[in-house]
Design a protein around this motif. Structure first.
Motif, PDB file in Angstrom:
ATOM      1  N   CYS A  68       0.831  -1.210   0.000  1.00  0.00           N
ATOM      2  CA  CYS A  68       0.000   0.000   0.000  1.00  0.00           C
ATOM      3  C   CYS A  68       0.867   1.263   0.000  1.00  0.00           C
ATOM      4  N   ILE A  69       1.937   1.248   0.752  1.00  0.00           N
ATOM      5  CA  ILE A  69       2.835   2.404   0.774  1.00  0.00           C
ATOM      6  C   ILE A  69       3.508   2.561  -0.585  1.00  0.00           C
ATOM      7  N   CYS A  70       3.816   1.465  -1.226  1.00  0.00           N
ATOM      8  CA  CYS A  70       4.407   1.527  -2.558  1.00  0.00           C
ATOM      9  C   CYS A  70       3.441   2.179  -3.539  1.00  0.00           C
ATOM     10  N   LYS A  71       2.143   1.892  -3.388  1.00  0.00           N
ATOM     11  CA  LYS A  71       1.142   2.463  -4.285  1.00  0.00           C
ATOM     12  C   LYS A  71       0.833   3.922  -3.959  1.00  0.00           C
ATOM     13  N   ARG A  72       0.695   4.258  -2.697  1.00  0.00           N
ATOM     14  CA  ARG A  72       0.161   5.562  -2.302  1.00  0.00           C
ATOM     15  C   ARG A  72       1.165   6.477  -1.604  1.00  0.00           C
ATOM     16  N   GLY A  73       2.263   5.947  -1.117  1.00  0.00           N
ATOM     17  CA  GLY A  73       3.164   6.709  -0.263  1.00  0.00           C
ATOM     18  C   GLY A  73       3.844   7.884  -0.922  1.00  0.00           C
ATOM     19  N   VAL A  74       4.313   7.708  -2.145  1.00  0.00           N
ATOM     20  CA  VAL A  74       5.049   8.789  -2.810  1.00  0.00           C
ATOM     21  C   VAL A  74       4.116   9.964  -3.087  1.00  0.00           C
ATOM     22  N   LEU A  75       2.961   9.676  -3.662  1.00  0.00           N
ATOM     23  CA  LEU A  75       2.014  10.755  -3.954  1.00  0.00           C
ATOM     24  C   LEU A  75       1.537  11.429  -2.677  1.00  0.00           C
ATOM     25  N   LEU A  76       1.279  10.635  -1.660  1.00  0.00           N
ATOM     26  CA  LEU A  76       0.830  11.184  -0.381  1.00  0.00           C
ATOM     27  C   LEU A  76       1.898  12.092   0.224  1.00  0.00           C
ATOM     28  N   SER A  77       3.152  11.694   0.139  1.00  0.00           N
ATOM     29  CA  SER A  77       4.243  12.519   0.676  1.00  0.00           C
ATOM     30  C   SER A  77       4.406  13.818  -0.108  1.00  0.00           C
ATOM     31  N   ILE A  78       4.288  13.749  -1.431  1.00  0.00           N
ATOM     32  CA  ILE A  78       4.424  14.952  -2.259  1.00  0.00           C
ATOM     33  C   ILE A  78       3.304  15.939  -1.957  1.00  0.00           C
ATOM     34  N   VAL A  79       2.085  15.433  -1.859  1.00  0.00           N
ATOM     35  CA  VAL A  79       0.949  16.309  -1.565  1.00  0.00           C
ATOM     36  C   VAL A  79       1.084  16.898  -0.155  1.00  0.00           C
ATOM     37  N   ALA A  80       1.573  16.104   0.798  1.00  0.00           N
ATOM     38  CA  ALA A  80       1.758  16.606   2.166  1.00  0.00           C
ATOM     39  C   ALA A  80       2.802  17.719   2.199  1.00  0.00           C
ATOM     40  N   ILE A  81       3.876  17.563   1.455  1.00  0.00           N
ATOM     41  CA  ILE A  81       4.897  18.613   1.395  1.00  0.00           C
ATOM     42  C   ILE A  81       4.318  19.876   0.745  1.00  0.00           C
ATOM     43  N   GLY A  82       3.523  19.712  -0.310  1.00  0.00           N
ATOM     44  CA  GLY A  82       2.863  20.858  -0.933  1.00  0.00           C
ATOM     45  C   GLY A  82       1.935  21.563   0.035  1.00  0.00           C
ATOM     46  N   LEU A  83       1.208  20.790   0.847  1.00  0.00           N
ATOM     47  CA  LEU A  83       0.312  21.378   1.843  1.00  0.00           C
ATOM     48  C   LEU A  83       1.103  22.141   2.898  1.00  0.00           C
ATOM     49  N   ILE A  84       2.193  21.569   3.356  1.00  0.00           N
ATOM     50  CA  ILE A  84       3.010  22.239   4.373  1.00  0.00           C
ATOM     51  C   ILE A  84       3.571  23.552   3.839  1.00  0.00           C
ATOM     52  N   ILE A  85       4.058  23.532   2.609  1.00  0.00           N
ATOM     53  CA  ILE A  85       4.642  24.750   2.022  1.00  0.00           C
ATOM     54  C   ILE A  85       3.584  25.842   1.859  1.00  0.00           C
ATOM     55  N   THR A  86       2.415  25.476   1.321  1.00  0.00           N
ATOM     56  CA  THR A  86       1.389  26.505   1.120  1.00  0.00           C
ATOM     57  C   THR A  86       0.830  27.024   2.438  1.00  0.00           C
ATOM     58  N   THR A  87       0.715  26.174   3.443  1.00  0.00           N
ATOM     59  CA  THR A  87       0.217  26.667   4.728  1.00  0.00           C
ATOM     60  C   THR A  87       1.237  27.557   5.424  1.00  0.00           C
ATOM     61  N   VAL A  88       2.510  27.249   5.295  1.00  0.00           N
ATOM     62  CA  VAL A  88       3.535  28.118   5.885  1.00  0.00           C
ATOM     63  C   VAL A  88       3.518  29.484   5.198  1.00  0.00           C
ATOM     64  N   ILE A  89       3.340  29.491   3.889  1.00  0.00           N
ATOM     65  CA  ILE A  89       3.235  30.770   3.174  1.00  0.00           C
ATOM     66  C   ILE A  89       2.010  31.541   3.652  1.00  0.00           C
ATOM     67  N   ALA A  90       0.888  30.831   3.800  1.00  0.00           N
ATOM     68  CA  ALA A  90      -0.350  31.504   4.230  1.00  0.00           C
ATOM     69  C   ALA A  90      -0.236  32.032   5.660  1.00  0.00           C
ATOM     70  N   ILE A  91       0.445  31.308   6.525  1.00  0.00           N
ATOM     71  CA  ILE A  91       0.600  31.769   7.901  1.00  0.00           C
ATOM     72  C   ILE A  91       1.520  32.993   7.966  1.00  0.00           C
ATOM     73  N   SER A  92       2.488  33.064   7.064  1.00  0.00           N
ATOM     74  CA  SER A  92       3.462  34.149   7.127  1.00  0.00           C
ATOM     75  C   SER A  92       2.961  35.451   6.504  1.00  0.00           C
ATOM     76  N   ILE A  93       1.830  35.427   5.798  1.00  0.00           N
ATOM     77  CA  ILE A  93       1.306  36.667   5.226  1.00  0.00           C
ATOM     78  C   ILE A  93      -0.001  37.044   5.931  1.00  0.00           C
ATOM     79  N   THR A  94      -0.432  38.234   5.696  1.00  0.00           N
ATOM     80  CA  THR A  94      -1.688  38.705   6.278  1.00  0.00           C
ATOM     81  C   THR A  94      -2.831  38.278   5.370  1.00  0.00           C
ATOM     82  N   ILE A  95      -3.817  37.575   5.951  1.00  0.00           N
ATOM     83  CA  ILE A  95      -4.976  37.127   5.186  1.00  0.00           C
ATOM     84  C   ILE A  95      -5.986  38.277   5.128  1.00  0.00           C
ATOM     85  N   VAL A  96      -6.234  38.771   3.914  1.00  0.00           N
ATOM     86  CA  VAL A  96      -7.153  39.877   3.706  1.00  0.00           C
ATOM     87  C   VAL A  96      -8.250  39.394   2.743  1.00  0.00           C
ATOM     88  N   PRO A  97      -9.519  39.635   3.079  1.00  0.00           N
ATOM     89  CA  PRO A  97     -10.585  39.191   2.167  1.00  0.00           C
ATOM     90  C   PRO A  97     -10.601  39.989   0.868  1.00  0.00           C
TER      91      PRO A  97
END
Length: 138
Positions: A68-97
């Motif tokens: 299962c990790i062979c099937k899903r692990g790489v994609l899951l890790s890449i998406v998790a890293i993308g999520l971490i990067i975008t959330t860190v960017i969002a936390i570091s800027i001011t959210i304005v509507p």
């Protein structure tokens, strides 16, 4: 190798399309009406990304989960890293509507979050199927 099944690719494409649609809806919603506690949601999304990577690393320790990790692990890790990067960017800027770049960033976070949730669901289904398969052999 691990990528010889077309069901995996079709599942990945469906997960991607669902995540894109939900990300666009979320970005549009944040552009028109910002969610009041969006920073808390962004912090929770970042934590989920970190927990996903830790979970993938933890699951590689067991022989029964390797398929299962062979099937899903790489994609899951890449998406998790993308999520971490975008959330860190969002936390570091001011959210304005009503600012288009902020709406795009929120849409990306929602995209990655949806993609992770769908992939974790598919990983769980794979783990259950694998556990049942190993149980029958014994």
């Amino acid at each position: 190798m691990c990528m010889r099944h077309f069901g995996y690719i079709i599942g990945m494409i469906i997960s991607f399309l669902i995540a894109v649609i939900i990300g666009i809806i979320g970005g549009f919603a944040s552009f028109t009406l910002i969610i009041p506690r969006i920073i808390n949601g962004i912090a929770i999304a970042c934590s989920l990304g970190v927990l996903t990577i830790v979970g993938v690393i933890f699951l590689t320790l067991f022989d029964k989960t390797r398929r299962c990790i062979c099937k899903r692990g790489v994609l899951l890790s890449i998406v998790a890293i993308g999520l971490i990067i975008t959330t860190v960017i969002a936390i570091s800027i001011t959210i304005v509507p009503a600012v288009i770049p902020i709406a795009i960033l929120i849409g990306l976070i929602i995209f990655f979050l949806t993609f992770i949730l769908l992939e974790v669901l598919q990983l769980a289904i794979c783990l259950v199927k694998t556990a049942c398969f190993y149980k029958r052999e014994e």
